[in-house]
Design an enzyme around this catalytic site. Sequence first.
Site, PDB file in Angstrom:
ATOM      1  N   LYS A  40       0.852  -1.192   0.000  1.00  0.00           N
ATOM      2  CA  LYS A  40       0.000   0.000   0.000  1.00  0.00           C
ATOM      3  C   LYS A  40       0.885   1.238   0.000  1.00  0.00           C
ATOM      4  O   LYS A  40       1.877   1.307   0.728  1.00  0.00           O
ATOM      5  CB  LYS A  40      -0.900   0.022   1.238  1.00  0.00           C
ATOM      6  CG  LYS A  40      -2.117  -0.871   1.151  1.00  0.00           C
ATOM      7  CD  LYS A  40      -3.001  -0.669   2.361  1.00  0.00           C
ATOM      8  CE  LYS A  40      -4.277  -1.495   2.259  1.00  0.00           C
ATOM      9  NZ  LYS A  40      -5.148  -1.320   3.441  1.00  0.00           N
ATOM     10  N   ARG A  74     -25.637  -4.991   5.717  1.00  0.00           N
ATOM     11  CA  ARG A  74     -25.162  -6.329   5.378  1.00  0.00           C
ATOM     12  C   ARG A  74     -25.467  -7.346   6.485  1.00  0.00           C
ATOM     13  O   ARG A  74     -25.356  -8.537   6.268  1.00  0.00           O
ATOM     14  CB  ARG A  74     -23.654  -6.295   5.107  1.00  0.00           C
ATOM     15  CG  ARG A  74     -23.227  -5.214   4.121  1.00  0.00           C
ATOM     16  CD  ARG A  74     -21.777  -5.338   3.727  1.00  0.00           C
ATOM     17  NE  ARG A  74     -21.632  -6.225   2.587  1.00  0.00           N
ATOM     18  CZ  ARG A  74     -20.465  -6.579   2.062  1.00  0.00           C
ATOM     19  NH1 ARG A  74     -19.351  -6.160   2.605  1.00  0.00           N
ATOM     20  NH2 ARG A  74     -20.403  -7.369   1.020  1.00  0.00           N
ATOM     21  N   GLU A 102     -19.478  -8.163   8.797  1.00  0.00           N
ATOM     22  CA  GLU A 102     -20.537  -7.498   9.546  1.00  0.00           C
ATOM     23  C   GLU A 102     -21.535  -8.477  10.146  1.00  0.00           C
ATOM     24  O   GLU A 102     -22.016  -8.281  11.280  1.00  0.00           O
ATOM     25  CB  GLU A 102     -21.269  -6.499   8.636  1.00  0.00           C
ATOM     26  CG  GLU A 102     -20.423  -5.330   8.194  1.00  0.00           C
ATOM     27  CD  GLU A 102     -19.613  -5.590   6.938  1.00  0.00           C
ATOM     28  OE1 GLU A 102     -18.921  -4.674   6.463  1.00  0.00           O
ATOM     29  OE2 GLU A 102     -19.674  -6.732   6.411  1.00  0.00           O
TER      30      GLU A 102
END
Length: 614
Positions: free
Chosen positions: A278, A391, A363
């Site tokens: 990243k 979700r 979730e």
Amino acid sequence: MFELLKTINDPKDLRALSRRELHALAGELREYLIQLVSRTGGHLSSNLGTVELTIALHYVFDTPHDRLVWDVGHQTYGHKILTGRRNLMDRLRMEDGPSGFPRRCESVYDTFGTAHSSTSISAALGMAVAAQRAGVKRHVVAVIGDGAMTAGMAYEALNNAGAMDANILVILNDNEMSISENVGAMNRYLVRLLSSRFYHQARKAGRKVLEKLPPMLELAKKAEEHMKGMMMPGTLFEELGFNYIGPIDGHDLDTLIETLDNIKRLNGPQFLHVVTRKGAGYKLAEDDPILYHGVSKFDPTQGIQSKAGGSPTYTQVFGDWLCDMAAVDSRLIGITPAMREGSGLVKFSEMFPDRYFDVGIAEQHAVTFAAGLACEGLKPVVAIYSTFLQRAYDQLIHDVAIQNLPVVFAIDRGGLVGGDGATHNGAFDLTYLRCIPNMTVMTPADENECRQMLYTAFQMDTPAAVRYPRGTGPGVPVQKEMRPLPIGKGEIRRRGRRVALLAFGSMVAPSLAAAETLDATVANMRFVKPLDEALALELADTHALLVTLEENAIAGGAGSAVLECLQRHRVRTPVLQLGLPDRFIDHGNPASLLKRCGLDSQGIVEAVQRALVE
């Protein structure tokens, strides 16, 4: 600057470049991304990490005929730039500009709209099966990050795909691991071997021979698994039916191109493990990829500068309350589905590491995990964005509400969120929460009320949600002392005549401003459920027009609760409902978007004046 990048208006232009030019293009694209995001804001670290992978994919595959599906979409700015949208990117995430995520309506190269995690493999598999049924020769590629691989949906798709004969390539963009020693010359050689047609033809021929001798076939399978397992972490994916290849260096453009070119010639489910960094190429982002994940405008030569002072955001108010509450009640457990920074749990995770749980992008698991904790006498607090709680709706109903368990939902990003747009707007939570039995739903009008509502929710022995917006509120000082609010009771903030504005949460401030022009009464309703029916009926009895205001879809929301109350008591006072319209709201400046929806003070005044004339 960017002389080579300026010549790329379509992936066909990219495919005409030499390898040497591709390397130069990667450097230009990386620098262009840094300059772009520093001006517009957006996601930086993830995009810098996939520069070479993006170039390689469009170079090897015949996009858009070949389908490329990006998971989440945080890493797709380079993809957008290389597919004809470079001249539009100065308005990235702004009104009438490109989205920060792939959108089918934006480009034929955006084959599937994304923004929530872990959907790419399922979508890509659907596309691969459709191509197979239509007799179309097409490559379908899903690019998914290691974070997205923590979600169950990704494994559901892998399990299904591995049992099929569809031609699908799943690329795991692993940007959490460092590139270890075995990602070197020997590993590159093994990857090329494992992705070659010769290896697969030999494998297939050997299988045919050994099928006549079942014990030998089983022995050969085990030997192959052990050999691969010694050199690479692919056993799980092999067991799911994929041919695992990797890991390879995701910044080695030549190896990427050669490996993808080899894989393109293979049939059946393929899995390529790519290791990236990243923020690659921008040292500040490499050193702190989380800080540079989602950024506001900044000077790339100076980097992101911390801002001191100012009112705390609602997220900070929650984070401070969580630490204060945990200090006085050892039963408190903090849970987040991979949103520690975004949901304000950094300080809590440091102060109470044994009571902090980041469950990954899961979730559904987060909510049921909280339910299990509540069953055993603990007091879980689930910190979650409104859009992500969608979700886990089944778990919210079946595992928490039906069992009436004391789980606190700290729901961040309620209402419009700005640059992330329709996929991240918290436009539906008041609607989907208020219809669930046993739920208490609160909407704070300011920062201090947010703290007191969180405390109130924690004191309850039933499910409770506190729903607050992104960013800062009206700037009300936050009191250290915590006091519970009376359940289901609102308050009058201003007394006026003829018109009563029944405001929920973030709509209290613009309602107070509008009331000065209208000379209207303003009620801070506080609770969506249970609604303060006595206050609603009193205002209906003393005013000619009631106006409900909410930063939520009108359909089934807080205004609907008021209408239901009046209908049940056979009250005929006219009601004007103001809220988010029945359409998905695109990305843009939040204040401007609210103005377009008529939810700023001027829009409220104009809507009320029209209603009075009618």
